[in-house]
Design a protein around this motif. Sequence first.
Motif, PDB file in Angstrom:
ATOM      1  N   GLY A  96       0.839  -1.188   0.000  1.00  0.00           N
ATOM      2  CA  GLY A  96       0.000   0.000   0.000  1.00  0.00           C
ATOM      3  C   GLY A  96       0.876   1.241   0.000  1.00  0.00           C
ATOM      4  N   LYS A  97       0.707   2.103   1.008  1.00  0.00           N
ATOM      5  CA  LYS A  97       1.515   3.305   1.109  1.00  0.00           C
ATOM      6  C   LYS A  97       2.823   3.053   1.851  1.00  0.00           C
ATOM      7  N   LYS A  98       3.016   1.842   2.335  1.00  0.00           N
ATOM      8  CA  LYS A  98       4.233   1.485   3.070  1.00  0.00           C
ATOM      9  C   LYS A  98       5.092   0.541   2.237  1.00  0.00           C
ATOM     10  N   THR A  99       6.314   0.338   2.681  1.00  0.00           N
ATOM     11  CA  THR A  99       7.232  -0.584   2.017  1.00  0.00           C
ATOM     12  C   THR A  99       7.845  -1.511   3.054  1.00  0.00           C
ATOM     13  N   ALA A 100       7.810  -2.812   2.768  1.00  0.00           N
ATOM     14  CA  ALA A 100       8.524  -3.789   3.587  1.00  0.00           C
ATOM     15  C   ALA A 100       9.914  -3.949   2.981  1.00  0.00           C
ATOM     16  N   TRP A 101      10.929  -3.689   3.780  1.00  0.00           N
ATOM     17  CA  TRP A 101      12.321  -3.804   3.338  1.00  0.00           C
ATOM     18  C   TRP A 101      12.973  -4.998   4.033  1.00  0.00           C
ATOM     19  N   TYR A 102      13.610  -5.871   3.254  1.00  0.00           N
ATOM     20  CA  TYR A 102      14.400  -6.964   3.807  1.00  0.00           C
ATOM     21  C   TYR A 102      15.858  -6.662   3.491  1.00  0.00           C
ATOM     22  N   VAL A 103      16.636  -6.509   4.534  1.00  0.00           N
ATOM     23  CA  VAL A 103      18.000  -5.988   4.400  1.00  0.00           C
ATOM     24  C   VAL A 103      18.998  -7.141   4.489  1.00  0.00           C
ATOM     25  N   THR A 104      19.839  -7.275   3.471  1.00  0.00           N
ATOM     26  CA  THR A 104      20.817  -8.362   3.402  1.00  0.00           C
ATOM     27  C   THR A 104      22.211  -7.792   3.162  1.00  0.00           C
ATOM     28  N   ASP A 105      23.186  -8.690   3.198  1.00  0.00           N
ATOM     29  CA  ASP A 105      24.525  -8.312   2.751  1.00  0.00           C
ATOM     30  C   ASP A 105      24.546  -8.332   1.222  1.00  0.00           C
ATOM     31  N   ALA A 106      25.686  -7.949   0.643  1.00  0.00           N
ATOM     32  CA  ALA A 106      25.790  -7.847  -0.815  1.00  0.00           C
ATOM     33  C   ALA A 106      25.552  -9.180  -1.514  1.00  0.00           C
ATOM     34  N   ASP A 107      25.930 -10.284  -0.856  1.00  0.00           N
ATOM     35  CA  ASP A 107      25.790 -11.610  -1.453  1.00  0.00           C
ATOM     36  C   ASP A 107      24.430 -12.247  -1.157  1.00  0.00           C
ATOM     37  N   CYS A 108      23.602 -11.549  -0.394  1.00  0.00           N
ATOM     38  CA  CYS A 108      22.292 -12.066   0.008  1.00  0.00           C
ATOM     39  C   CYS A 108      22.444 -13.422   0.699  1.00  0.00           C
ATOM     40  N   ALA A 109      23.467 -13.510   1.564  1.00  0.00           N
ATOM     41  CA  ALA A 109      23.748 -14.760   2.265  1.00  0.00           C
ATOM     42  C   ALA A 109      23.093 -14.821   3.633  1.00  0.00           C
ATOM     43  N   ALA A 110      22.715 -13.667   4.189  1.00  0.00           N
ATOM     44  CA  ALA A 110      22.091 -13.635   5.509  1.00  0.00           C
ATOM     45  C   ALA A 110      21.134 -12.456   5.580  1.00  0.00           C
ATOM     46  N   LEU A 111      20.050 -12.646   6.313  1.00  0.00           N
ATOM     47  CA  LEU A 111      19.075 -11.578   6.517  1.00  0.00           C
ATOM     48  C   LEU A 111      19.521 -10.730   7.707  1.00  0.00           C
ATOM     49  N   GLN A 112      19.925  -9.494   7.438  1.00  0.00           N
ATOM     50  CA  GLN A 112      20.374  -8.606   8.515  1.00  0.00           C
ATOM     51  C   GLN A 112      19.193  -8.212   9.408  1.00  0.00           C
ATOM     52  N   HIS A 113      18.138  -7.737   8.803  1.00  0.00           N
ATOM     53  CA  HIS A 113      16.905  -7.425   9.511  1.00  0.00           C
ATOM     54  C   HIS A 113      15.831  -7.071   8.492  1.00  0.00           C
ATOM     55  N   ALA A 114      14.615  -6.847   8.978  1.00  0.00           N
ATOM     56  CA  ALA A 114      13.510  -6.417   8.123  1.00  0.00           C
ATOM     57  C   ALA A 114      12.966  -5.111   8.667  1.00  0.00           C
TER      58      ALA A 114
END
Length: 212
Positions: A144-162
């Motif tokens: 909707g008017k918000k965005t869900a962000w999933y934050v990873t390292d450059a290699d997308c090897a681990a989920l830093q946080h959401a």
Amino acid sequence: MRSLLISSLLVVLAGCGSAYKTLQPAGGNRNCVEAFRPVFGSDLYKAQVEVAGKNLSGLLLIKTMEDGSTRVVFSTETGVKFFDFEFGVEGGFRAHYVMKKLDKKMVVNALRNDFDLVLMNGLGQGADRLMRREYKYYHGFQKGKKTAWYVTDADCAALQHAELGSRRQLLVDARLFAGEGKLFSGGGQAPDSVSIRHHNFNFNIALKKLDR
């Protein structure tokens, strides 16, 4: 006096800046965060919830049903329910029960957004936006008017946080951990612990998985 007024105004204007202003467009795999989607069977967590100055503790059950929907039920250890939510496969939501003291639109909507973020509902066909800030990559999914962000390292090897954010403001951050405080890497598992923190009002959730 004039210089003090100007300095104060600059501080106010800086505080109004977007939390995502410094993000830069990035290239990469827009589907990689799918690997971090937690898989719940019937997982029970010790839960601590702080909302509007009240502290609630009990057990939170996250269970995948036969039709693919997910039930999230929070109750006292003696079985008195605080809430019972259903998250549908296609993004639907139903509140089967909410305790009267919690049955406020703002609280229910906040809880829905929190667990949508943790369950990683609505990932669709990949990130709508892929951005970066230094070494962190932000995979953005429009809600909707918000965005869900999933934050990873450059290699997308681990989920830093959401994160859940508006156009200008960080609203919620959620952190999922594997055992011993390690970053959650998915792999078809449920997280060992979860921390959810709101930035726009006093509302925090801490979950720790129980062995069954």
